[in-house]
Scaffold this motif. Sequence first.
Motif, PDB file in Angstrom:
ATOM      1  N   LEU A 133       0.558   9.440 -13.939  1.00  0.00           N
ATOM      2  CA  LEU A 133       0.703  10.447 -12.882  1.00  0.00           C
ATOM      3  C   LEU A 133       0.628  11.870 -13.421  1.00  0.00           C
ATOM      4  O   LEU A 133      -0.079  12.728 -12.865  1.00  0.00           O
ATOM      5  CB  LEU A 133       2.027  10.248 -12.135  1.00  0.00           C
ATOM      6  N   SER A 134       1.358  12.156 -14.478  1.00  0.00           N
ATOM      7  CA  SER A 134       1.379  13.522 -15.007  1.00  0.00           C
ATOM      8  C   SER A 134       0.031  13.906 -15.602  1.00  0.00           C
ATOM      9  O   SER A 134      -0.409  15.062 -15.476  1.00  0.00           O
ATOM     10  CB  SER A 134       2.483  13.672 -16.058  1.00  0.00           C
ATOM     11  N   ILE A 135      -0.639  12.970 -16.244  1.00  0.00           N
ATOM     12  CA  ILE A 135      -1.966  13.239 -16.816  1.00  0.00           C
ATOM     13  C   ILE A 135      -2.964  13.584 -15.720  1.00  0.00           C
ATOM     14  O   ILE A 135      -3.820  14.460 -15.880  1.00  0.00           O
ATOM     15  CB  ILE A 135      -2.444  12.021 -17.626  1.00  0.00           C
ATOM     16  N   LEU A 136      -2.839  12.901 -14.579  1.00  0.00           N
ATOM     17  CA  LEU A 136      -3.771  13.113 -13.465  1.00  0.00           C
ATOM     18  C   LEU A 136      -3.307  14.186 -12.491  1.00  0.00           C
ATOM     19  O   LEU A 136      -3.984  14.475 -11.501  1.00  0.00           O
ATOM     20  CB  LEU A 136      -3.960  11.788 -12.712  1.00  0.00           C
ATOM     21  N   ASN A 137      -2.136  14.794 -12.767  1.00  0.00           N
ATOM     22  CA  ASN A 137      -1.561  15.815 -11.870  1.00  0.00           C
ATOM     23  C   ASN A 137      -1.331  15.272 -10.466  1.00  0.00           C
ATOM     24  O   ASN A 137      -1.627  15.928  -9.464  1.00  0.00           O
ATOM     25  CB  ASN A 137      -2.460  17.069 -11.811  1.00  0.00           C
ATOM     26  N   HIS A 138      -0.792  14.073 -10.416  1.00  0.00           N
ATOM     27  CA  HIS A 138      -0.488  13.422  -9.151  1.00  0.00           C
ATOM     28  C   HIS A 138       1.014  13.185  -9.033  1.00  0.00           C
ATOM     29  O   HIS A 138       1.728  13.161 -10.033  1.00  0.00           O
ATOM     30  CB  HIS A 138      -1.222  12.076  -9.045  1.00  0.00           C
ATOM     31  N   SER A 139       1.480  12.999  -7.800  1.00  0.00           N
ATOM     32  CA  SER A 139       2.892  12.711  -7.561  1.00  0.00           C
ATOM     33  C   SER A 139       3.014  11.477  -6.677  1.00  0.00           C
ATOM     34  O   SER A 139       2.096  11.134  -5.925  1.00  0.00           O
ATOM     35  CB  SER A 139       3.590  13.902  -6.905  1.00  0.00           C
ATOM     36  N   HIS A 140       4.168  10.818  -6.765  1.00  0.00           N
ATOM     37  CA  HIS A 140       4.397   9.573  -6.038  1.00  0.00           C
ATOM     38  C   HIS A 140       5.879   9.440  -5.763  1.00  0.00           C
ATOM     39  O   HIS A 140       6.714   9.721  -6.622  1.00  0.00           O
ATOM     40  CB  HIS A 140       3.911   8.398  -6.900  1.00  0.00           C
ATOM     41  N   VAL A 191       0.862  -1.180   0.000  1.00  0.00           N
ATOM     42  CA  VAL A 191       0.000   0.000   0.000  1.00  0.00           C
ATOM     43  C   VAL A 191       0.897   1.229   0.000  1.00  0.00           C
ATOM     44  O   VAL A 191       1.865   1.295   0.759  1.00  0.00           O
ATOM     45  CB  VAL A 191      -0.931   0.054   1.234  1.00  0.00           C
ATOM     46  N   GLU A 192       0.607   2.167  -0.863  1.00  0.00           N
ATOM     47  CA  GLU A 192       1.326   3.441  -0.906  1.00  0.00           C
ATOM     48  C   GLU A 192       0.314   4.555  -1.121  1.00  0.00           C
ATOM     49  O   GLU A 192      -0.900   4.320  -1.112  1.00  0.00           O
ATOM     50  CB  GLU A 192       2.380   3.427  -2.028  1.00  0.00           C
ATOM     51  N   PHE A 193       0.808   5.747  -1.305  1.00  0.00           N
ATOM     52  CA  PHE A 193      -0.073   6.881  -1.548  1.00  0.00           C
ATOM     53  C   PHE A 193       0.454   7.699  -2.705  1.00  0.00           C
ATOM     54  O   PHE A 193       1.664   7.798  -2.922  1.00  0.00           O
ATOM     55  CB  PHE A 193      -0.169   7.773  -0.307  1.00  0.00           C
ATOM     56  N   ILE A 194      -0.491   8.269  -3.453  1.00  0.00           N
ATOM     57  CA  ILE A 194      -0.139   9.332  -4.395  1.00  0.00           C
ATOM     58  C   ILE A 194      -0.743  10.620  -3.832  1.00  0.00           C
ATOM     59  O   ILE A 194      -1.688  10.590  -3.028  1.00  0.00           O
ATOM     60  CB  ILE A 194      -0.627   9.037  -5.827  1.00  0.00           C
ATOM     61  N   GLN A 195      -0.202  11.744  -4.251  1.00  0.00           N
ATOM     62  CA  GLN A 195      -0.661  13.046  -3.761  1.00  0.00           C
ATOM     63  C   GLN A 195      -1.196  13.851  -4.931  1.00  0.00           C
ATOM     64  O   GLN A 195      -0.571  13.927  -5.982  1.00  0.00           O
ATOM     65  CB  GLN A 195       0.498  13.787  -3.096  1.00  0.00           C
ATOM     66  N   ASP A 196      -2.378  14.460  -4.741  1.00  0.00           N
ATOM     67  CA  ASP A 196      -2.954  15.259  -5.819  1.00  0.00           C
ATOM     68  C   ASP A 196      -2.523  16.711  -5.704  1.00  0.00           C
ATOM     69  O   ASP A 196      -1.740  17.089  -4.812  1.00  0.00           O
ATOM     70  CB  ASP A 196      -4.482  15.122  -5.852  1.00  0.00           C
ATOM     71  N   GLU A 197      -3.043  17.547  -6.612  1.00  0.00           N
ATOM     72  CA  GLU A 197      -2.621  18.950  -6.648  1.00  0.00           C
ATOM     73  C   GLU A 197      -3.068  19.736  -5.426  1.00  0.00           C
ATOM     74  O   GLU A 197      -2.542  20.817  -5.145  1.00  0.00           O
ATOM     75  CB  GLU A 197      -3.136  19.620  -7.931  1.00  0.00           C
ATOM     76  N   LYS A 198      -4.025  19.190  -4.657  1.00  0.00           N
ATOM     77  CA  LYS A 198      -4.476  19.831  -3.413  1.00  0.00           C
ATOM     78  C   LYS A 198      -3.733  19.265  -2.205  1.00  0.00           C
ATOM     79  O   LYS A 198      -4.105  19.537  -1.073  1.00  0.00           O
ATOM     80  CB  LYS A 198      -5.986  19.622  -3.238  1.00  0.00           C
ATOM     81  N   HIS A 199      -2.703  18.461  -2.468  1.00  0.00           N
ATOM     82  CA  HIS A 199      -1.888  17.823  -1.430  1.00  0.00           C
ATOM     83  C   HIS A 199      -2.679  16.806  -0.611  1.00  0.00           C
ATOM     84  O   HIS A 199      -2.316  16.495   0.528  1.00  0.00           O
ATOM     85  CB  HIS A 199      -1.254  18.876  -0.501  1.00  0.00           C
ATOM     86  N   GLN A 200      -3.757  16.299  -1.188  1.00  0.00           N
ATOM     87  CA  GLN A 200      -4.509  15.230  -0.544  1.00  0.00           C
ATOM     88  C   GLN A 200      -3.915  13.893  -0.950  1.00  0.00           C
ATOM     89  O   GLN A 200      -3.442  13.719  -2.078  1.00  0.00           O
ATOM     90  CB  GLN A 200      -5.986  15.297  -0.941  1.00  0.00           C
TER      91      GLN A 200
END
Length: 249
Positions: free
Chosen positions: A106-113, A84-93
């Motif tokens: 990730l880049s298409i969804l504006n997420h980071s990991h 289990v891990e997490f990705i972070q969205d543009e709102k830092h959620q």
Amino acid sequence: MQYGVCNLSMVPLRLEPTDKSELVSQVIYGDFFKVLEQRKYWSKIRLAFDGYEGWIDNKQYQDIDESQYASLDTSSPKLSIDLVEFIQDEKHQLHPILLGTSLNALSILNHSHDGNIVEGVLSKNNLIETAFLYLNSPYLWGGKTPFGIDCSGFTQMVYKLNGYKLLRDASQQATQGEALSFIEESEPGDLAFFDNDEGTIIHVGIIMRDNYIIHAHGKVRIDRLDHYGIYNVDKKSHTHKLRVIKKII
């Protein structure tokens, strides 16, 4: 043609466009697909990875365009190797993701990991080590994650994490690879398929050394394999009848 990508950790893929319908598979974060038919609340999709079709809730994916689909389809898969891990969205959620998640979108969804990833084609010797990551995961018809997985979802995900493509269902996977005549010809990582009284392939597992097999039956478990089939070490009886052994790689 419309296209989409899954932006949630895991969502159900159903036989019919209703929440009451049978779960036929699961769409995992980063899985992308063609939209074959769109209704008010549901869309019928075809997954790019294995061509599997089913219905997904319109609230549980994000539209992408043809060029983004093509980019994902031609890029080398980058997969999360953490349970289990997490990705972070543009709102830092934070959003949870699971073992085997594709991170190419990730880049298409504006997420980071920043977790651990695996990419490329790995040695066949790595398949059993990967399979152990799912050990004791509960059985779930249509499941593809460590929190619920079926027999062919298990084999598909283990092979996926090592850079190989298997089809979704056991009967489909049985059409792949080269048939072997005897268990003694098999190597760890080969697949064993099992049928019912009508001759239909209904089960699959991954062969280990010394006549053991790891497969999803109640849970992902290790049992004995002989020329008749799977011998359940707890029940002390055979549970599945061997049909064919396939060398995929």
